[in-house]
Scaffold this motif. Structure first.
Motif, PDB file in Angstrom:
ATOM      1  N   HIS A 209      -0.001 -27.430 -75.474  1.00 26.67           N
ATOM      2  CA  HIS A 209       1.009 -26.580 -74.855  1.00 26.67           C
ATOM      3  C   HIS A 209       1.615 -27.158 -73.580  1.00 26.67           C
ATOM      4  O   HIS A 209       2.285 -26.465 -72.843  1.00 26.67           O
ATOM      5  CB  HIS A 209       0.386 -25.215 -74.533  1.00 26.67           C
ATOM      6  N   THR A 210       1.427 -28.423 -73.320  1.00 25.96           N
ATOM      7  CA  THR A 210       1.779 -28.965 -72.026  1.00 25.96           C
ATOM      8  C   THR A 210       3.095 -29.739 -72.029  1.00 25.96           C
ATOM      9  O   THR A 210       3.523 -30.251 -73.050  1.00 25.96           O
ATOM     10  CB  THR A 210       0.622 -29.864 -71.523  1.00 25.96           C
ATOM     11  N   ASP A 211       3.708 -29.826 -70.867  1.00 30.01           N
ATOM     12  CA  ASP A 211       4.856 -30.708 -70.643  1.00 30.01           C
ATOM     13  C   ASP A 211       4.266 -32.108 -70.495  1.00 30.01           C
ATOM     14  O   ASP A 211       3.640 -32.429 -69.482  1.00 30.01           O
ATOM     15  CB  ASP A 211       5.584 -30.262 -69.375  1.00 30.01           C
ATOM     16  N   TYR A 212       4.440 -32.923 -71.511  1.00 25.28           N
ATOM     17  CA  TYR A 212       3.723 -34.199 -71.589  1.00 25.28           C
ATOM     18  C   TYR A 212       4.034 -35.119 -70.410  1.00 25.28           C
ATOM     19  O   TYR A 212       3.129 -35.730 -69.854  1.00 25.28           O
ATOM     20  CB  TYR A 212       4.014 -34.904 -72.916  1.00 25.28           C
ATOM     21  N   ARG A 213       5.278 -35.225 -70.008  1.00 22.80           N
ATOM     22  CA  ARG A 213       5.618 -36.125 -68.887  1.00 22.80           C
ATOM     23  C   ARG A 213       4.941 -35.694 -67.592  1.00 22.80           C
ATOM     24  O   ARG A 213       4.408 -36.509 -66.855  1.00 22.80           O
ATOM     25  CB  ARG A 213       7.128 -36.191 -68.688  1.00 22.80           C
ATOM     26  N   ARG A 214       4.962 -34.409 -67.329  1.00 17.52           N
ATOM     27  CA  ARG A 214       4.313 -33.889 -66.122  1.00 17.52           C
ATOM     28  C   ARG A 214       2.800 -34.112 -66.201  1.00 17.52           C
ATOM     29  O   ARG A 214       2.156 -34.476 -65.234  1.00 17.52           O
ATOM     30  CB  ARG A 214       4.610 -32.406 -65.952  1.00 17.52           C
ATOM     31  N   TYR A 215       2.247 -33.866 -67.387  1.00 21.70           N
ATOM     32  CA  TYR A 215       0.815 -34.058 -67.603  1.00 21.70           C
ATOM     33  C   TYR A 215       0.409 -35.506 -67.325  1.00 21.70           C
ATOM     34  O   TYR A 215      -0.551 -35.760 -66.598  1.00 21.70           O
ATOM     35  CB  TYR A 215       0.458 -33.671 -69.038  1.00 21.70           C
ATOM     36  N   VAL A 216       1.143 -36.453 -67.888  1.00 22.50           N
ATOM     37  CA  VAL A 216       0.829 -37.875 -67.695  1.00 22.50           C
ATOM     38  C   VAL A 216       0.894 -38.236 -66.220  1.00 22.50           C
ATOM     39  O   VAL A 216       0.002 -38.907 -65.690  1.00 22.50           O
ATOM     40  CB  VAL A 216       1.764 -38.780 -68.530  1.00 22.50           C
ATOM     41  N   THR A 217       1.922 -37.800 -65.543  1.00 23.85           N
ATOM     42  CA  THR A 217       2.063 -38.095 -64.109  1.00 23.85           C
ATOM     43  C   THR A 217       0.872 -37.573 -63.322  1.00 23.85           C
ATOM     44  O   THR A 217       0.288 -38.288 -62.507  1.00 23.85           O
ATOM     45  CB  THR A 217       3.367 -37.480 -63.560  1.00 23.85           C
ATOM     46  N   THR A 218       0.492 -36.328 -63.579  1.00 19.37           N
ATOM     47  CA  THR A 218      -0.644 -35.730 -62.878  1.00 19.37           C
ATOM     48  C   THR A 218      -1.945 -36.460 -63.202  1.00 19.37           C
ATOM     49  O   THR A 218      -2.743 -36.741 -62.306  1.00 19.37           O
ATOM     50  CB  THR A 218      -0.773 -34.234 -63.252  1.00 19.37           C
ATOM     51  N   MET A 219      -2.147 -36.758 -64.466  1.00 19.90           N
ATOM     52  CA  MET A 219      -3.383 -37.438 -64.869  1.00 19.90           C
ATOM     53  C   MET A 219      -3.477 -38.835 -64.263  1.00 19.90           C
ATOM     54  O   MET A 219      -4.514 -39.220 -63.725  1.00 19.90           O
ATOM     55  CB  MET A 219      -3.487 -37.512 -66.392  1.00 19.90           C
ATOM     56  N   VAL A 220      -2.392 -39.607 -64.364  1.00 21.43           N
ATOM     57  CA  VAL A 220      -2.405 -41.008 -63.922  1.00 21.43           C
ATOM     58  C   VAL A 220      -2.490 -41.133 -62.406  1.00 21.43           C
ATOM     59  O   VAL A 220      -3.114 -42.057 -61.889  1.00 21.43           O
ATOM     60  CB  VAL A 220      -1.161 -41.750 -64.474  1.00 21.43           C
ATOM     61  N   HIS A 221      -1.889 -40.196 -61.692  1.00 19.98           N
ATOM     62  CA  HIS A 221      -1.849 -40.317 -60.234  1.00 19.98           C
ATOM     63  C   HIS A 221      -2.883 -39.481 -59.496  1.00 19.98           C
ATOM     64  O   HIS A 221      -3.111 -39.701 -58.307  1.00 19.98           O
ATOM     65  CB  HIS A 221      -0.450 -39.969 -59.718  1.00 19.98           C
ATOM     66  N   LYS A 222      -3.524 -38.548 -60.197  1.00 17.70           N
ATOM     67  CA  LYS A 222      -4.480 -37.672 -59.508  1.00 17.70           C
ATOM     68  C   LYS A 222      -5.849 -37.630 -60.186  1.00 17.70           C
ATOM     69  O   LYS A 222      -6.853 -38.020 -59.596  1.00 17.70           O
ATOM     70  CB  LYS A 222      -3.900 -36.263 -59.408  1.00 17.70           C
ATOM     71  N   HIS A 223      -5.903 -37.127 -61.400  1.00 15.92           N
ATOM     72  CA  HIS A 223      -7.189 -36.809 -62.018  1.00 15.92           C
ATOM     73  C   HIS A 223      -7.958 -38.033 -62.518  1.00 15.92           C
ATOM     74  O   HIS A 223      -9.157 -38.147 -62.252  1.00 15.92           O
ATOM     75  CB  HIS A 223      -6.997 -35.793 -63.145  1.00 15.92           C
ATOM     76  N   LEU A 224      -7.316 -38.935 -63.220  1.00 18.27           N
ATOM     77  CA  LEU A 224      -8.040 -40.117 -63.707  1.00 18.27           C
ATOM     78  C   LEU A 224      -8.501 -41.026 -62.568  1.00 18.27           C
ATOM     79  O   LEU A 224      -9.625 -41.521 -62.610  1.00 18.27           O
ATOM     80  CB  LEU A 224      -7.197 -40.877 -64.734  1.00 18.27           C
TER      81      LEU A 224
END
Length: 111
Positions: A50-65
Protein backbone atom coordinates in the motif's frame (compact mmCIF):
# COMPACT_ATOMS: atom_id res chain seq x y z
CA UNK A 1 33.49 -0.02 29.57
CA UNK A 2 32.17 -2.86 31.70
CA UNK A 3 30.01 -5.79 30.59
CA UNK A 4 26.88 -4.27 32.12
CA UNK A 5 27.33 -1.06 30.09
CA UNK A 6 27.83 -3.06 26.88
CA UNK A 7 24.72 -5.12 27.60
CA UNK A 8 22.69 -1.98 28.26
CA UNK A 9 23.90 -0.41 25.00
CA UNK A 10 23.03 -3.57 23.05
CA UNK A 11 19.52 -3.57 24.53
CA UNK A 12 19.11 0.14 23.76
CA UNK A 13 20.15 -0.50 20.12
CA UNK A 14 17.62 -3.33 19.90
CA UNK A 15 14.76 -1.17 21.19
CA UNK A 16 15.79 1.69 18.91
CA UNK A 17 15.89 -0.62 15.89
CA UNK A 18 12.46 -2.01 16.74
CA UNK A 19 10.89 1.39 17.43
CA UNK A 20 10.09 1.94 13.74
CA UNK A 21 7.47 -0.05 11.85
CA UNK A 22 9.70 0.06 8.73
CA UNK A 23 12.70 -1.35 10.60
CA UNK A 24 10.60 -4.01 12.35
CA UNK A 25 9.28 -5.12 8.97
CA UNK A 26 12.78 -5.45 7.51
CA UNK A 27 14.07 -7.36 10.51
CA UNK A 28 11.04 -9.62 10.58
CA UNK A 29 11.36 -10.40 6.88
CA UNK A 30 14.94 -11.47 7.53
CA UNK A 31 13.87 -13.77 10.37
CA UNK A 32 13.15 -17.47 10.30
CA UNK A 33 9.53 -16.57 11.03
CA UNK A 34 9.14 -15.44 7.42
CA UNK A 35 10.41 -18.24 5.16
CA UNK A 36 8.63 -16.96 2.03
CA UNK A 37 11.30 -14.27 1.61
CA UNK A 38 14.73 -15.34 0.41
CA UNK A 39 17.87 -14.76 2.42
CA UNK A 40 18.54 -11.46 0.60
CA UNK A 41 15.28 -9.67 -0.16
CA UNK A 42 15.36 -6.73 -2.52
CA UNK A 43 14.14 -3.30 -1.54
CA UNK A 44 11.07 -3.91 -3.73
CA UNK A 45 10.25 -7.12 -1.79
CA UNK A 46 10.47 -5.22 1.49
CA UNK A 47 7.97 -2.54 0.46
CA UNK A 48 4.44 -2.87 1.80
CA UNK A 49 1.84 -3.17 -0.98
CA UNK A 50 0.00 0.00 0.00
CA UNK A 51 2.97 2.33 -0.09
CA UNK A 52 4.20 5.16 -2.31
CA UNK A 53 7.24 3.29 -3.59
CA UNK A 54 9.45 6.31 -4.34
CA UNK A 55 8.87 7.81 -0.91
CA UNK A 56 9.41 4.41 0.70
CA UNK A 57 12.75 3.89 -1.07
CA UNK A 58 13.97 7.35 -0.11
CA UNK A 59 13.08 6.81 3.54
CA UNK A 60 14.58 3.33 3.64
CA UNK A 61 17.83 4.24 1.86
CA UNK A 62 18.46 7.45 3.77
CA UNK A 63 17.11 6.61 7.22
CA UNK A 64 16.14 3.07 8.17
CA UNK A 65 18.65 0.85 6.38
CA UNK A 66 21.64 2.99 7.42
CA UNK A 67 20.53 2.77 11.07
CA UNK A 68 20.14 -1.01 10.89
CA UNK A 69 23.49 -1.27 9.12
CA UNK A 70 25.14 0.97 11.75
CA UNK A 71 23.98 -1.49 14.41
CA UNK A 72 25.25 -4.38 12.22
CA UNK A 73 21.77 -5.94 12.20
CA UNK A 74 21.71 -5.86 8.40
CA UNK A 75 24.12 -5.74 5.51
CA UNK A 76 22.67 -3.35 2.94
CA UNK A 77 24.07 -3.76 -0.56
CA UNK A 78 23.07 -0.52 -2.25
CA UNK A 79 24.44 -1.59 -5.65
CA UNK A 80 22.25 -4.69 -5.82
CA UNK A 81 19.57 -3.17 -3.56
CA UNK A 82 19.36 -6.25 -1.36
CA UNK A 83 19.37 -6.67 2.40
CA UNK A 84 20.95 -9.54 4.33
CA UNK A 85 21.31 -10.35 7.99
CA UNK A 86 24.26 -8.54 9.51
CA UNK A 87 26.83 -9.92 11.96
CA UNK A 88 24.87 -8.70 15.01
CA UNK A 89 21.43 -9.80 13.77
CA UNK A 90 21.31 -12.34 16.62
CA UNK A 91 21.05 -9.49 19.15
CA UNK A 92 17.74 -8.36 17.70
CA UNK A 93 16.52 -11.83 16.64
CA UNK A 94 15.84 -12.80 20.26
CA UNK A 95 13.55 -9.81 20.73
CA UNK A 96 11.85 -10.43 17.38
CA UNK A 97 11.09 -13.98 18.43
CA UNK A 98 9.50 -12.71 21.65
CA UNK A 99 7.41 -10.20 19.70
CA UNK A 100 6.27 -12.77 17.13
CA UNK A 101 5.39 -15.30 19.82
CA UNK A 102 3.33 -12.69 21.68
CA UNK A 103 1.88 -10.84 18.67
CA UNK A 104 -1.75 -11.30 19.77
CA UNK A 105 -1.05 -9.74 23.15
CA UNK A 106 0.71 -6.64 21.81
CA UNK A 107 -1.07 -3.34 21.19
CA UNK A 108 -1.17 -1.95 17.65
CA UNK A 109 0.41 -3.19 14.47
CA UNK A 110 3.51 -5.27 14.82
CA UNK A 111 4.62 -5.23 11.19
Amino acid sequence: MNDNSRSTQALDRTFDALSSLHRRRVLLLLSDACPEVGDAPSLAELAPDHTDYRRYVTTMVHKHLPKLAEYDYVDWDSDEEVVRRGPCYGEVAVMLELLVDNRERLPGAFS
